[in-house]
Design an enzyme around this catalytic site. Structure first.
Site, PDB file in Angstrom:
ATOM      1  CD  GLN A 170     132.407  57.080   7.242  1.00  0.00           C
ATOM      2  OE1 GLN A 170     131.779  57.631   8.126  1.00  0.00           O
ATOM      3  NE2 GLN A 170     132.578  57.629   6.054  1.00  0.00           N
TER       4      GLN A 170
ATOM      5  CB  SER B  75     129.534  61.026  12.243  1.00  0.00           C
ATOM      6  OG  SER B  75     129.843  61.632  11.039  1.00  0.00           O
TER       7      SER B  75
ATOM      8  CB  SER C  36     124.372  54.131   6.041  1.00  0.00           C
ATOM      9  OG  SER C  36     125.529  54.763   5.643  1.00  0.00           O
TER      10      SER C  36
ATOM     11  CD  GLU D 218     131.478  60.657   2.313  1.00  0.00           C
ATOM     12  OE1 GLU D 218     132.317  61.315   2.933  1.00  0.00           O
ATOM     13  OE2 GLU D 218     130.353  60.388   2.759  1.00  0.00           O
TER      14      GLU D 218
ATOM     15  CD  GLU E 130     125.199  75.671   6.502  1.00  0.00           C
ATOM     16  OE1 GLU E 130     125.337  74.427   6.501  1.00  0.00           O
ATOM     17  OE2 GLU E 130     124.128  76.226   6.210  1.00  0.00           O
TER      18      GLU E 130
END
Lengths: 393, 357
Positions: free
Chosen positions: A112, A115, A147, A230, A363
């Site tokens: 994926q 990010s 990953s 996910e 957060e």
């Protein structure tokens, strides 16, 4: 085709035609896909039968009892959990037929590419650019925390196709061929010493428009499907008492009385109670889902486990005293899948630090709980109506 | 595995109790009552215990009860906690009733089940299931001595009194002197019970009766604490959506949102722990561990929830007129009632073989 009895019969018939003992592993998995027994809730012809998702358990139980090979979901977890539902929801017929079968059998591993170094929690701020040249998109940028990238044949990729509109609107979703020129995968070594993840550099990578998923500029919406799936994947199985991180530390406590102190005893008991309550909470969530009453509790489970894992593994390092000053092995390794509870206390301590960062920081999850579950006002947004190119970075 | 959900019947029971409490137990009424000489809601008790038959939930039908289980009693306690209701449900319908169930005293049991008689176990509210109990002297067939910290003694008709011969005695309230104490929790007041030659009827052995009663009390108290915590969270969220400071709803500030989200998470966990304890009490499976886990977890969460509620209400939270103090006092008193969290962790250390150094 919705009946458990009928499905059981169908599975047995399949097993009679493809005896696991004498059938080649890949042949068996391909045949299972073609028989619609891979994921029964998928449509016919795409590995399923259009049956309720809950009936998969019937098939899995029959196959497990017969000693059938599995498709190693740990290695292909990203394909199964994230790429597949997105392709199913947004892919063309041709894309579905091309990608889903080898994805499910594990012949093709997926990763994926979401990010980026500059876009973590604020994923929609991503800067990897895809520029159209006729029927091709030319992609330049850098992704991180990927990953399986070193094993993957395919990647789901989101890239910026229009920098002149607000950030959520200018993103498009692609399937990227990891073997294409311009795709470079570098291991990203973590604080544990190993490299579970990768950095992926994309330099002039050419992706044909036929590998776009969803409309141009609609990539954020498509990505929501991926990300929601996910989160669904978290916490599915029933756990025995002491089944998680608390298990090893309780065992050490029992076997090594010389390590015990009063302070550690109090902390251990408190964490043991919290681990047991977290186990009940996970079980309650599971029962709610099984009863068809999904509650908002799932949103908080990851938060709870992250904190617990960190506190328990931290206690364990201290408990080991002199041994706690040592570490098992700093050699660079490239594991095929993450094992949170394997290896030594020191590894568990360091690896669990990632639990409150990966898959949504604690957060950000607290904001999600506050806004979506408790209905508190959203954070003020200064980026909402600003073109991506005008945002401060 | 333990059933951690609420059944349809349990949800119906909850709705009925909540309706009654909404109509007959508003916070202002509870507050006004605590300032009177009679802090208990007698009329409310009559509606709950007699009209709805809730006092007999744990009592078998052949003894005049409902033949329900701890799961239903837990749901009632959640709602009573949410309303911080000043009724002797936990003390009479759970603790005294469980003690009598252990003794097999059918006659007194059915009187308690009817709700027309209120019972109280004369054991200090702070006593946990693993702690020894104070006793009074049995001399020439009558009871002599003083017992302290007895919850709801002021409204009890019958006291179950442990004596130094190992027996548990049923004593009529008018045969003893009940001295009300000024209590931290105004809605579950304590009293000292003085016995000066009081006649009593032996109903059974103290040890098994008290152990059973206090274990059920500790386990079901978690549901009351859940109700208290759930009220504190819901009320605080509601207030923070309305209250504006710095030209914004206060609930939009991330520092406060995170505190509320964490609290929500703890309440979610408390719900699972309380359900597990109620289910374990009803099935008898793994009960000691599950009750100790629930009580070790519940008390700090309920206290934190009410403390956060007070702080996040700002100045109004510190006033007598706002009901949050009633909940804070209940939560803090509950953290000592039937064994502290520490005492339950202590019990666990033996139960799950995590021994002290």
């Amino acid at each position: 085709m919705t009946d458990a009895r009928e499905l059981r019969g169908r599975t047995r018939e399949f097993l009679a035609q493809h005896p696991p003992a004498s059938t080649d592993r890949l042949d068996f998995l391909r045949a299972r896909f073609d028989a619609g027994l891979a994921w029964v809730h998928y449509p016919e012809g795409l590995g399923g039968l259009g049956a309720p998702r809950s009936l998969q358990g019937v098939v899995d139980a029959e196959l497990a009892a017969a000693g059938a090979p599995d498709n190693d979901p740990r290695r292909i977890g990203i394909g199964l959990g994230m790429a597949a539902p997105t392709i199913l929801a947004y892919g063309t017929e041709e894309q579905k037929r091309r990608f889903l079968r080898p994805l499910w059998t594990g012949e093709e591993v997926w990763c994926q590419l979401f990010s980026e170094p500059g876009a973590g929690s604020d994923l929609a701020a991503l800067g990897t650019r895809a520029v159209r040249e006729g029927d091709t998109w030319v992609v330049n940028g850098q992704k991180v925390w990927t990953s399986s990238a070193h094993l993957a044949r395919w990647a789901i990729l989101i890239a910026r196709t229009d920098p002149d509109v607000p950030k959520h609107q200018g993103i498009t979703y692609f399937v990227c061929d990891m073997t294409d020129p311009g795709v470079e995968v570098r291991p990203l070594r973590q604080i544990t010493g190993e490299a579970e993840f990768n950095e992926v550099f994309l330099t002039g990578v050419r992706i044909p428009d036929s590998r776009r998923l969803g409309a141009v500029g609609d990539g954020w919406r498509v990505a929501q499907t991926t990300l929601n799936n996910e989160r669904v994947a978290i916490g599915g199985m029933a756990q025995p008492r002491e089944g998680g991180m608390i298990g090893p530390v309780a065992k050490t406590w029992r076997e090594r009385p010389e390590l015990r102190t009063h302070d550690l005893h109090q902390r251990l008991l408190t964490l043991w109670v919290e681990a047991e309550v977290a186990r009940f909470t996970g079980e309650r969530l599971r029962q709610q889902l099984a009863a068809g009453q999904p509650g908002p509790e799932g949103a908080g489970m990851k938060l709870a486990f992250a904190r617990l894992n960190q506190e328990i593994s931290g206690l364990e390092v201290e408990l080991r005293g002199e041994e706690g000053l040592l570490y098992d092995d700093w050699t660079l390794r490239r594991p095929e899948h993450v094992d949170f509870t394997g290896r030594d206390a020191g590894y568990r301590y360091l690896r669990s630090k990632g639990n409150s960062i990966e898959g949504g920081t604690s957060e950000v999850l607290l904001n999600i709980v506050a806004e979506r579950v408790l209905g508190l006002p959203a954070e003020p947004r200064t980026d909402k109506d600003v073109a991506w190119k005008d945002l401060a970075r | 595995m333990t059933d951690l959900l609420y059944s349809e019947e349990e949800e119906a029971l909850r709705a009925a109790v909540r309706d009654l409490l909404t109509d007959h137990c508003p916070p202002a009424g509870v507050l006004a009552r605590t300032e009177s000489d009679a802090p208990h809601g007698r009329a409310l008790w009559k509606s709950l215990a007699e009209d709805m038959g809730l006092a007999g939930l744990l009592v078998p039908e052949e003894q005049g009860g409902q033949g329900a289980s701890h799961r239903e009693a837990a749901v009632v306690l959640e709602e009573l906690g949410r309303a911080v209701a000043p009724v002797p449900y936990l003390t009479s319908a759970v603790v005294a009733t469980e003690a009598l169930l252990a003794c097999g005293d059918g006659e007194l049991l059915s009187r308690l089940a009817s709700g027309r008689t209120i019972g109280a176990l004369a054991v200090g509210l702070h006593t946990g299931p693993a702690t020894g109990v104070e006793t009074v002297r049995l001399e020439n067939g009558t009871l002599h001595g003083e017992l302290t910290g007895i919850a709801d003694a002021a409204v009890a008709d019958v006291l179950l009194v442990p004596a130094d011969d190992g027996g548990l005695y049923a004593v009529a309230a008018d045969a003893v002197t009940v001295l009300p104490r000024i209590s931290l929790d105004l809605t579950r007041p304590l009293a000292t019970v003085r016995l000066a030659g009081a006649p009593g009827r032996r109903v059974g052995d103290t040890e098994p009766a008290v152990r059973r009663a206090l274990r059920a009390a500790a386990g079901l108290l978690a549901s009351e604490q859940l109700g208290v915590a759930d009220w504190a969270l819901a009320e605080t969220v509601r207030y923070l959506k309305e209250r504006k400071q710095f030209n914004r709803p206060v609930g939009g500030f991330q520092a406060l949102k995170h505190r509320l989200a964490r609290l929500w998470l703890e309440v979610v966990h408390l719900r699972a722990a309380a359900r597990a304890a109620a289910d374990a009490l009803s099935t008898g499976q793994d009960t000691d561990v599950t009750v100790a886990v629930a009580q070790a977890y519940a008390a700090p969460v309920a206290v934190r929830a009410t403390e956060e509620a007070l702080q996040l209400h700002g100045g109004i939270g510190m006033t007598w007129e706002h009901p949050v103090h009633l909940y804070l006092k209940r939560a803090k008193a509950d953290s000592i009632a039937y064994g502290t969290a520490g005492a339950h962790r202590e019990a666990l250390s033996a139960l799950v073989d995590l021994q002290a150094p």
